[in-house]
Scaffold this active site. Structure first.
Site, short mmCIF file in Angstrom:
data_model
loop_
_atom_site.label_atom_id
_atom_site.label_comp_id
_atom_site.label_asym_id
_atom_site.label_seq_id
_atom_site.Cartn_x
_atom_site.Cartn_y
_atom_site.Cartn_z
N ASP A 1 31.19 58.02 55.12
CA ASP A 1 32.32 58.32 55.71
C ASP A 1 32.07 58.23 57.33
O ASP A 1 32.96 57.72 57.94
CB ASP A 1 32.98 59.65 55.17
CG ASP A 1 32.96 59.66 53.69
OD1 ASP A 1 32.97 58.61 52.94
OD2 ASP A 1 33.00 60.85 53.27
N LEU B 1 40.45 59.48 51.81
CA LEU B 1 40.43 58.65 53.07
C LEU B 1 39.54 59.19 54.22
O LEU B 1 39.65 58.72 55.35
CB LEU B 1 41.98 58.29 53.62
CG LEU B 1 42.57 57.66 52.65
CD1 LEU B 1 43.95 57.72 52.93
CD2 LEU B 1 42.04 56.17 52.33
N ALA C 1 43.19 62.77 50.34
CA ALA C 1 43.77 61.47 49.76
C ALA C 1 42.44 60.69 49.53
O ALA C 1 42.53 59.46 49.17
CB ALA C 1 44.75 60.89 50.69
C1 GLA Z 1 32.65 60.59 49.28
C2 GLA Z 1 31.36 60.90 50.24
C3 GLA Z 1 30.46 59.55 50.57
C4 GLA Z 1 30.31 58.82 49.31
C5 GLA Z 1 31.57 58.53 48.62
C6 GLA Z 1 31.41 57.72 47.26
O1 GLA Z 1 33.71 59.86 50.26
O2 GLA Z 1 31.80 61.65 51.25
O3 GLA Z 1 29.43 60.16 50.93
O4 GLA Z 1 29.45 59.28 48.61
O5 GLA Z 1 32.50 59.74 48.29
O6 GLA Z 1 30.91 56.52 47.30
#
Ligand code: GLA
Length: 390
Positions: A177, A130, A128
């Site tokens: 993340d 998240l 999702a």
């Molecule tokens: C994913 C990646 C992150 C980041 C985002 C976009 O979640 O895991 O490192 O690059 O996309 O901002």
């Protein structure tokens, strides 16, 4: 399922599987990305928040050198020896754990004295956008650091999870993340600078909350689209290094004015990709000033701009996410909306007036259903505490 229920289920299943309660249980949340899309690997800025959904990881030491690892939802167990912690092609969920375990010990896990029994279970919706995978990595990291008496600072732990994504899961992600999962604070945003890898917690302000709208549209970052965007950004940075007179290593070093003046030297697609993180950096910095003044409406307008930039320039949105944002725009109690995370499906994050949450969810789902025949998962997001050992 509520976190307490997930925890109880995990402990009960662990006891059944391994004969006694786990000695250590850790928890790590998923995240929403609020502003600053695809800026992390361009050494830029992001506003994010840890969410109230996460993953629990339970572990007890074993007397021998074996690892037994169970996915608590599937009740599927894999095993290996700590002398050989590998990327595997079967039961690929194990790679997030195996990868983090291996990356916590760059000198090799073979030097460790014993193995462990472990099981994990979470409630972050999968696929999702998240960061269910970062939640699993950081829960693994917290628990295994405790188990082996390893003390790591936040950024080093986040990097172990990122390396696991790169080397074991095949996604060349940035650090957003993992860092968000570790650095979350209740009621606060995380504002990160991915050049210095530093962050601060920033209050969102009164009278607004986030909502997450997860579309049933597929979201997968390992199929090459994420990697191709990253590559375009790196190519663009290499070009700007040759035409600008100040040092450039990443798109963080290029201003919007410079993009306007010099992007003609790039092919059309690479130029379009580059303008997205450049604009996002500017929006995050301006957005920080707006939050300080308490101007959440103007902050919300930047979220809409961010989505337009994804839709038109970076092309990491999709029809379904565009439909959600377009529906949100017509609701006065929604102050801003944008895709959250990698894109290409997944979730949108909305900044809303909390008293209108039910109405907003119903209005968006009615429109979505009329168009696509199915409904989105919609919930209010509480900015939550980051990863910890329980
Ligand atoms: C994913 C990646 C992150 C980041 C985002 C976009 O979640 O895991 O490192 O690059 O996309 O901002």
């Amino acid at each position: 399922m509520l976190n307490k229920e997930v925890y109880d289920e995990l402990v009960a299943k662990f006891e059944k599987q391994y004969g006694s309660k786990p000695e250590i249980v850790s928890y790590a949340p998923g995240r929403i990305e609020v502003l600053g899309n695809h800026t992390d690997y361009n050494e830029g800025f992001v506003f994010s928040a840890a969410i109230q959904y996460g993953t629990f990881f339970s572990v007890s030491p074993r007397a021998d050198r074996e690892v037994r690892l169970t996915a608590g939802d599937l009740m599927k167990e894999v095993s290996y020896t700590i002398d050989k912690v590998e990327k595997r092609d079967t039961d690929t969920w194990q790679n997030y754990v195996n990868g983090t375990f291996a990356c916590l010990f760059p000198e090799g896990t073979g030097k460790l004295a014993h193995g462990f029994n472990a099981m994990f279970l979470g409630n972050v919706p999968l696929g999702a956008g998240l960061s269910s995978s970062a939640a699993l990595e950081m829960a693994t990291g917290k628990a295994l650091c405790k188990l082996y008496g390893l003390e790591l600072d936040t950024v080093t732990l986040a990097k172990a999870g990122q390396k696991a994504e790169h080397d074991y899961a095949g996604c060349p992600c940035g650090l957003l993340d993992q860092l968000s999962s570790l650095a979350g604070k209740e009621g606060q945003l995380v504002k990160s600078d991915f050049r210095s890898n530093t962050y601060e917690n920033v209050p969102l302000g009164d009278g607004v909350v986030f909502m997450m709208v997860t579309s049933p549209a597929k979201h997968a970052l390992v199929d090459g689209a994420y990697a191709s965007r990253r590559k375009a950004c790196e190519d663009a940075a290499a070009y700007f290094k040759t035409v600008l007179r100040h040092p450039v290593t990443h798109l963080r070093d290029v201003s919007m004015a410079e993009w306007v003046l010099y992007s003609k030297g790039l092919d059309k697609t690479t130029a379009a990709r580059a303008v997205h993180p450049i604009g996002e950096d500017e929006r995050v910095l301006a957005g920080a000033a707006l939050l300080e003044k308490g101007d959440v409406s103007a902050f919300g307008a930047f979220m809409y701009d961010s989505h337009e930039s994804s839709r038109n320039w970076f092309e990491n949105s999709c029809e379904e996410l565009d439909a959600i944002v377009d529906a949100a725009k017509e609701i006065p109690e929604v102050l801003g909306a944008r895709l959250s995370g990698g894109g290409f499906g997944g979730s949108c994050v909305l900044l809303v007036k909390p008293e209108a949450a039910d109405k907003i969810a119903e209005t968006i789902n009615a429109k979505y259903e009329a168009k696509y025949g199915n409904r989105c998962k919609i919930s209010v997001i509480k900015a939550s505490e980051g990863a910890h050992v329980i």
